[in-house]
Design a protein around this motif. Structure first.
Motif, mmCIF file in Angstrom:
data_model
loop_
_atom_site.group_PDB
_atom_site.id
_atom_site.type_symbol
_atom_site.label_atom_id
_atom_site.label_comp_id
_atom_site.label_asym_id
_atom_site.label_seq_id
_atom_site.Cartn_x
_atom_site.Cartn_y
_atom_site.Cartn_z
ATOM 1 N N SER A 22 1.583 10.485 -8.289
ATOM 2 C CA SER A 22 2.995 11.516 -8.713
ATOM 3 C C SER A 22 3.505 12.131 -7.334
ATOM 4 C CB SER A 22 2.473 12.457 -9.787
ATOM 5 O OG SER A 22 3.688 12.882 -9.939
ATOM 6 N N THR A 23 4.699 12.281 -7.199
ATOM 7 C CA THR A 23 5.339 13.089 -6.212
ATOM 8 C C THR A 23 4.981 14.647 -6.205
ATOM 9 O OG1 THR A 23 7.412 13.133 -7.320
ATOM 10 C CG2 THR A 23 6.995 11.370 -5.626
ATOM 11 N N PRO A 24 5.100 15.275 -4.953
ATOM 12 C CA PRO A 24 4.913 16.712 -5.186
ATOM 13 C C PRO A 24 5.513 17.420 -6.531
ATOM 14 C CG PRO A 24 5.065 16.135 -3.110
ATOM 15 C CD PRO A 24 5.636 14.953 -3.749
ATOM 16 N N ASN A 25 6.700 17.050 -6.639
ATOM 17 C CA ASN A 25 7.290 17.798 -7.886
ATOM 18 C C ASN A 25 7.290 17.200 -8.999
ATOM 19 O OD1 ASN A 25 8.568 20.411 -6.387
ATOM 20 N ND2 ASN A 25 9.484 18.934 -5.093
ATOM 21 N N HIS A 26 6.470 16.021 -9.098
ATOM 22 C CA HIS A 26 6.480 15.294 -10.630
ATOM 23 C C HIS A 26 7.676 14.752 -10.898
ATOM 24 C CE1 HIS A 26 2.300 16.853 -10.858
ATOM 25 N NE2 HIS A 26 2.751 17.997 -10.821
ATOM 26 N N THR A 27 8.630 14.261 -10.031
ATOM 27 C CA THR A 27 10.038 13.787 -10.276
ATOM 28 C C THR A 27 9.770 12.321 -10.555
ATOM 29 O OG1 THR A 27 10.836 15.646 -8.799
ATOM 30 C CG2 THR A 27 12.160 13.862 -9.547
ATOM 31 N N GLY A 28 8.730 11.837 -9.685
ATOM 32 C CA GLY A 28 8.501 10.289 -9.721
ATOM 33 C C GLY A 28 7.219 9.820 -9.293
ATOM 34 N N VAL A 29 7.128 8.702 -8.957
ATOM 35 C CA VAL A 29 5.614 8.165 -8.410
ATOM 36 C C VAL A 29 5.902 7.458 -6.967
ATOM 37 C CG1 VAL A 29 4.277 6.131 -8.785
ATOM 38 C CG2 VAL A 29 4.970 7.689 -10.754
ATOM 39 N N LYS A 30 5.127 7.692 -6.255
ATOM 40 C CA LYS A 30 5.170 7.134 -4.734
ATOM 41 C C LYS A 30 4.213 5.898 -4.875
ATOM 42 C CE LYS A 30 4.440 8.306 0.162
ATOM 43 N NZ LYS A 30 4.010 9.327 1.022
ATOM 44 N N ILE A 31 4.854 4.895 -4.680
ATOM 45 C CA ILE A 31 4.452 3.323 -4.610
ATOM 46 C C ILE A 31 3.852 3.092 -3.040
ATOM 47 C CG2 ILE A 31 4.256 1.108 -5.159
ATOM 48 C CD1 ILE A 31 6.205 1.721 -7.263
ATOM 49 N N SER A 32 2.423 2.837 -2.809
ATOM 50 C CA SER A 32 2.147 2.784 -1.462
ATOM 51 C C SER A 32 1.462 1.415 -1.085
ATOM 52 C CB SER A 32 1.309 4.140 -1.045
ATOM 53 O OG SER A 32 2.108 5.188 -1.135
ATOM 54 N N GLY A 33 1.444 1.027 -0.322
ATOM 55 C CA GLY A 33 0.780 -0.105 0.259
ATOM 56 C C GLY A 33 1.033 -0.925 1.624
ATOM 57 N N ASP A 34 0.212 -1.718 2.304
ATOM 58 C CA ASP A 34 0.820 -2.187 3.404
ATOM 59 C C ASP A 34 1.926 -3.332 2.948
ATOM 60 O OD1 ASP A 34 -0.555 -4.609 2.531
ATOM 61 O OD2 ASP A 34 -2.361 -4.450 3.782
ATOM 62 N N TYR A 35 2.240 -3.908 3.934
ATOM 63 C CA TYR A 35 3.195 -5.181 3.692
ATOM 64 C C TYR A 35 2.977 -5.969 3.074
ATOM 65 C CZ TYR A 35 6.563 -9.075 4.813
ATOM 66 O OH TYR A 35 7.247 -10.177 4.665
ATOM 67 N N PHE A 36 1.810 -6.442 3.044
ATOM 68 C CA PHE A 36 1.276 -7.712 2.205
ATOM 69 C C PHE A 36 1.192 -7.145 0.442
ATOM 70 C CE2 PHE A 36 0.040 -8.621 6.516
ATOM 71 C CZ PHE A 36 0.567 -9.988 6.622
ATOM 72 N N ASP A 37 0.803 -5.963 0.380
ATOM 73 C CA ASP A 37 0.637 -5.531 -1.193
ATOM 74 C C ASP A 37 1.969 -5.501 -1.572
ATOM 75 O OD1 ASP A 37 -2.225 -4.946 -0.791
ATOM 76 O OD2 ASP A 37 -1.744 -2.956 0.339
ATOM 77 N N LEU A 38 2.914 -4.807 -0.998
ATOM 78 C CA LEU A 38 4.191 -4.743 -1.383
ATOM 79 C C LEU A 38 5.128 -6.111 -1.593
ATOM 80 C CD1 LEU A 38 5.486 -1.560 0.593
ATOM 81 C CD2 LEU A 38 4.357 -1.697 -1.828
ATOM 82 N N ASP A 39 4.767 -7.201 -0.655
ATOM 83 C CA ASP A 39 5.504 -8.255 -0.660
ATOM 84 C C ASP A 39 4.858 -8.923 -1.924
ATOM 85 O OD1 ASP A 39 7.315 -10.440 0.635
ATOM 86 O OD2 ASP A 39 5.428 -11.370 0.690
ATOM 87 N N GLU A 40 3.596 -9.049 -1.797
ATOM 88 C CA GLU A 40 3.006 -9.599 -2.960
ATOM 89 C C GLU A 40 3.178 -9.266 -4.410
ATOM 90 O OE1 GLU A 40 -1.591 -10.701 -4.183
ATOM 91 O OE2 GLU A 40 -1.226 -8.748 -4.218
ATOM 92 N N LEU A 41 3.548 -7.718 -4.713
ATOM 93 C CA LEU A 41 4.048 -7.403 -5.898
ATOM 94 C C LEU A 41 5.470 -7.847 -5.980
ATOM 95 C CD1 LEU A 41 3.997 -5.380 -8.265
ATOM 96 C CD2 LEU A 41 4.678 -3.417 -6.789
ATOM 97 N N ASN A 42 6.214 -7.686 -5.103
ATOM 98 C CA ASN A 42 7.717 -7.921 -5.121
ATOM 99 C C ASN A 42 7.791 -9.494 -5.587
ATOM 100 O OD1 ASN A 42 10.098 -6.953 -4.873
ATOM 101 N ND2 ASN A 42 10.651 -7.642 -2.960
ATOM 102 N N GLN A 43 6.792 -10.642 -4.877
ATOM 103 C CA GLN A 43 7.267 -11.794 -5.242
ATOM 104 C C GLN A 43 6.622 -12.136 -6.712
ATOM 105 O OE1 GLN A 43 8.362 -14.334 -3.614
ATOM 106 N NE2 GLN A 43 8.821 -12.884 -1.819
ATOM 107 N N ALA A 44 5.829 -11.325 -7.261
ATOM 108 C CA ALA A 44 5.158 -11.534 -8.714
ATOM 109 C C ALA A 44 6.293 -11.212 -9.572
ATOM 110 C CB ALA A 44 4.081 -10.702 -8.659
ATOM 111 N N ILE A 45 7.033 -9.835 -9.264
ATOM 112 C CA ILE A 45 7.961 -9.582 -10.002
ATOM 113 C C ILE A 45 9.300 -10.481 -10.225
ATOM 114 C CG2 ILE A 45 10.037 -7.769 -10.323
ATOM 115 C CD1 ILE A 45 8.136 -5.776 -9.298
ATOM 116 N N TYR A 46 9.664 -10.987 -8.998
ATOM 117 C CA TYR A 46 10.895 -12.083 -9.093
ATOM 118 C C TYR A 46 10.421 -13.334 -9.963
ATOM 119 C CZ TYR A 46 13.275 -10.083 -5.078
ATOM 120 O OH TYR A 46 13.959 -9.002 -4.397
ATOM 121 N N ARG A 47 9.130 -13.890 -10.065
ATOM 122 C CA ARG A 47 8.792 -15.018 -10.472
ATOM 123 C C ARG A 47 8.691 -14.526 -12.150
ATOM 124 N NH1 ARG A 47 5.869 -19.093 -7.902
ATOM 125 N NH2 ARG A 47 6.722 -19.209 -5.820
#
Length: 238
Positions: free
Chosen positions: A6-31
């Motif tokens: 969660s972000t410091p003021n609980h406004t949202g969520v910080k999604i973190s990862g290396d390039y391959f983590d984020l790209d893998e998630l993105n590709q899965a979402i698209y499919r």
């Protein structure tokens, strides 16, 4: 490794990862969400998930936040193997509003169901575990910020066979804007209630949806084509 907090003021969520983590998630979402207009009644939900995917893609490209994360490499390991290397990896991240992310978790249940029905052997599909982990990480992050008894109710609601077919996606905007306008303390106190509203589709949502349908009918538009009047602030504290 993909992480969420969660972000410091609980406004949202910080999604973190290396390039391959984020790209893998993105590709899965698209499919999993399929092509445009592939699933009747789900175009609005698909657009909202693509909005999150857009942020994740830009994060992977280094257009959002760049962090340095300890990678587990200690001095004695470098001495043992006779090399010198950085002890930190580059991680990329982006922030997503809590209501937006919670809705994506719910909506992805329907898309996963459709995707599985089209696969002969869904158990061995490479993209489904990525989506499942993404959903689980959101819920795990949520669990750390709501009372345990309330989280148990949320989890139970998330497991109900509620569909987002023809969902009034403008309601997510309504919740986003309402949430942004709260104080940090108000967000902490209302997060579980907002999660329940998205999961259960209560009377407030039903009344809101009827208003959107009334606005769409004269113009013979689909429910997702009606735009909300309120605008998001350009800057707000995460």
């Amino acid at each position: 490794m993909l992480t969420m907090k969660s972000t410091p003021n609980h406004t949202g969520v910080k999604i973190s990862g290396d390039y391959f983590d984020l790209d893998e998630l993105n590709q899965a979402i698209y499919r999993v969400i399929g092509q445009e207009d592939q699933y009747y009644g789900y175009e609005g939900s698909r657009m909202r998930i693509l909005g999150i995917s857009y942020e994740i893609r830009h994060a992977a490209q280094g257009d959002r936040n760049v962090d340095f994360v300890f990678n587990g490499l200690h001095d004695h390991t470098m001495k043992q193997h006779g090399f010198i290397a950085p002890d930190k990896n580059i991680y990329f991240s982006t922030e997503i509003l809590w209501p937006e992310l919670i809705y994506a978790v719910i909506a992805l249940k329907d898309f996963v169901k459709f995707y599985q029905e089209e696969k002969q052997f869904p158990l061995w599909d490479i993209h489904l575990p990525v989506i499942s982990r993404f959903q689980s990480l959101v819920l795990d992050c949520l669990q750390g910020h709501v009372p345990q008894e309330e989280f148990a109710m949320i989890l139970k609601s998330f497991n109900q066979p509620v569909t987002v077919n023809d969902y009034a996606i403008q309601y997510v905007d309504f919740l986003n804007l309402k949430y942004i306008g709260m104080t940090k303390q108000q967000r902490e106190q209302s997060l579980s209630a907002i999660a329940m509203k998205i999961a259960v589709q209560d009377q407030d949502y039903t009344a809101f949806r009827n208003q959107v349908l009334a606005a769409a009918a004269p113009h013979k538009k689909s429910i997702h084509e009606i735009t909300v009047q309120a605008e998001y602030p350009e800057d707000f504290e995460w």
